[in-house]
Design an enzyme around this catalytic site. Structure first.
Site, short mmCIF file in Angstrom:
data_model
loop_
_atom_site.label_atom_id
_atom_site.label_comp_id
_atom_site.label_asym_id
_atom_site.label_seq_id
_atom_site.Cartn_x
_atom_site.Cartn_y
_atom_site.Cartn_z
N TRP A 10 26.37 31.58 34.53
CA TRP A 10 25.88 31.84 35.89
C TRP A 10 25.50 33.29 36.11
O TRP A 10 24.95 33.63 37.16
CB TRP A 10 26.93 31.39 36.92
CG TRP A 10 27.18 29.91 36.94
CD1 TRP A 10 26.50 28.96 36.24
CD2 TRP A 10 28.17 29.21 37.71
NE1 TRP A 10 27.00 27.71 36.52
CE2 TRP A 10 28.03 27.85 37.42
CE3 TRP A 10 29.16 29.61 38.60
CZ2 TRP A 10 28.85 26.86 37.99
CZ3 TRP A 10 29.98 28.65 39.18
CH2 TRP A 10 29.82 27.29 38.88
N LYS A 11 25.85 34.16 35.20
CA LYS A 11 25.53 35.59 35.31
C LYS A 11 25.98 36.13 36.68
O LYS A 11 26.98 35.66 37.21
CB LYS A 11 24.04 35.83 35.03
CG LYS A 11 23.59 35.16 33.73
CD LYS A 11 22.23 35.56 33.27
CE LYS A 11 21.90 34.83 31.97
NZ LYS A 11 20.64 35.27 31.38
N HIS A 93 26.97 38.66 24.74
CA HIS A 93 25.71 38.21 25.32
C HIS A 93 24.67 39.34 25.22
O HIS A 93 25.03 40.52 25.30
CB HIS A 93 25.92 37.80 26.78
CG HIS A 93 24.71 37.16 27.37
ND1 HIS A 93 23.67 37.89 27.87
CD2 HIS A 93 24.35 35.85 27.48
CE1 HIS A 93 22.72 37.06 28.29
NE2 HIS A 93 23.11 35.81 28.06
N GLU A 165 20.78 33.07 20.78
CA GLU A 165 19.92 33.28 21.95
C GLU A 165 18.89 34.37 21.63
O GLU A 165 19.20 35.57 21.74
CB GLU A 165 20.75 33.72 23.16
CG GLU A 165 21.76 32.68 23.60
CD GLU A 165 22.16 32.88 25.06
OE1 GLU A 165 22.05 31.93 25.82
OE2 GLU A 165 22.55 34.00 25.42
N GLY A 232 21.19 29.53 31.20
CA GLY A 232 21.30 30.53 32.27
C GLY A 232 20.72 29.98 33.56
O GLY A 232 21.36 29.25 34.31
N GLY A 233 19.47 30.34 33.83
CA GLY A 233 18.83 30.01 35.11
C GLY A 233 18.99 28.56 35.52
O GLY A 233 19.33 28.27 36.68
P1 PGA Z 1 18.24 31.50 30.51
O1 PGA Z 1 19.53 32.36 30.05
O2 PGA Z 1 18.57 30.04 30.31
O3 PGA Z 1 18.03 31.86 31.95
O4 PGA Z 1 17.11 31.93 29.63
C1 PGA Z 1 20.30 31.99 28.94
C2 PGA Z 1 21.44 32.97 28.75
O5 PGA Z 1 21.25 34.17 28.99
O6 PGA Z 1 22.55 32.59 28.35
#
Ligand code: PGA
Length: 249
Positions: A10-11, A93, A165, A232-233
């Site tokens: 979720w950052k 990350h 990633e 992420g998003g």
């Molecule tokens: P994203 O991010 O799906 O928004 O590209 C992935 C992540 O940073 O783990």
């Protein structure tokens, strides 16, 4: 046989109420044969671990300190994460590596600290677009992976998963193709086998992350060496995240 694993990173998003509602939506979504993880912001961890207590959802910190305790202002230890019900730490990350300058050595210390203090670890690796253009994708990912896992015994390695990633695919809408991702995943599995033996290579889960969406999740996770997704998003919206979990089952 590796159990698929889908996790949401979720950052630095959501407020407490939205975090709780999203955790409840994920908790209440029936899945079978898929491990599901959530990485909320640290201040929402308590709320999310309570909301998902006793369920199939595992909850983790997006980061943790390399130190156990003491005068480290602003840091949160693996023990503290564990104490409030987290079971896993996301380490290395790309935003920690590239925005905050975390080195392979620092990340390796965090991996060891988290494992020693009872958490599982999801270790992220991935190349930048410049490194890919220079033909250095494998070298960069191999270096990040072996540095992060150096010196771990088999019992510790059994509590580690890896997320590949590519930095150029994170938050950009640009996804690695199943062929591009699959090539790196099988390369990394070979690196694991070479460093730690075939048993570890065969058992460790390697997730793909970088603009995973409901429209590309199934084809990515159909690749034999891709064992799930770090999202992420799209993990911030149940209508996007829940179909990605379903695509893994
Ligand atoms: P994203 O991010 O799906 O928004 O590209 C992935 C992540 O940073 O783990």
């Amino acid at each position: 046989m590796r159990t698929p694993y889908v996790a949401g990173n979720w950052k630095m998003n959501l407020d407490r109420r939205a975090a709780r509602d999203l955790a409840v939506a994920v908790r209440d979504h029936a899945v079978s044969g898929v491990d599901v993880g959530l990485f909320p912001a640290l201040v929402h961890l308590d709320e999310v671990t309570r909301a998902t207590a006793g369920s199939h959802v595992r909850v983790g910190g997006q980061n943790c300190s390399d130190e156990q305790e003491g005068a480290f202002t602003g840091e949160v230890s693996a023990r503290m994460l564990k104490d409030i019900g987290a079971t896993v730490a996301l380490v290395g990350h790309s935003e920690r590596r590239h925005v905050y300058g975390e080195s392979d050595e620092f990340i390796a210390r965090k991996v060891r600290r988290a494992l020693e203090d009872g958490l599982e670890v999801m270790l992220c690796v991935g190349e930048t677009i410049e490194e890919r253009r220079d033909g250095r994708t494998e070298a960069v990912c191999q270096a990040q992976l072996t540095a992060g896992l150096e010196g771990l015994d088999h019992a510790a390695l059994a509590r580690v998963s890896v997320a590949y990633e590519p930095v150029w695919a994170i938050g950009t809408g640009e996804t690695a193709s199943p062929e591009q991702a699959g090539a790196v995943h099988s390369y990394l599995r070979g690196v694991l086998s070479g460093a730690f033996g075939d048993e570890v290579g065969a058992a460790m889960r390697i997730l793909y992350g970088g603009s995973v969406k409901p429209t590309n999740a199934a084809e990515l996770m159909a690749v034999p060496d891709i064992d799930g997704a770090l999202v992420g998003g799209a993990s911030l919206r149940p209508e996007l995240f829940l179909p990605i979990i379903d695509a893994a089952s």
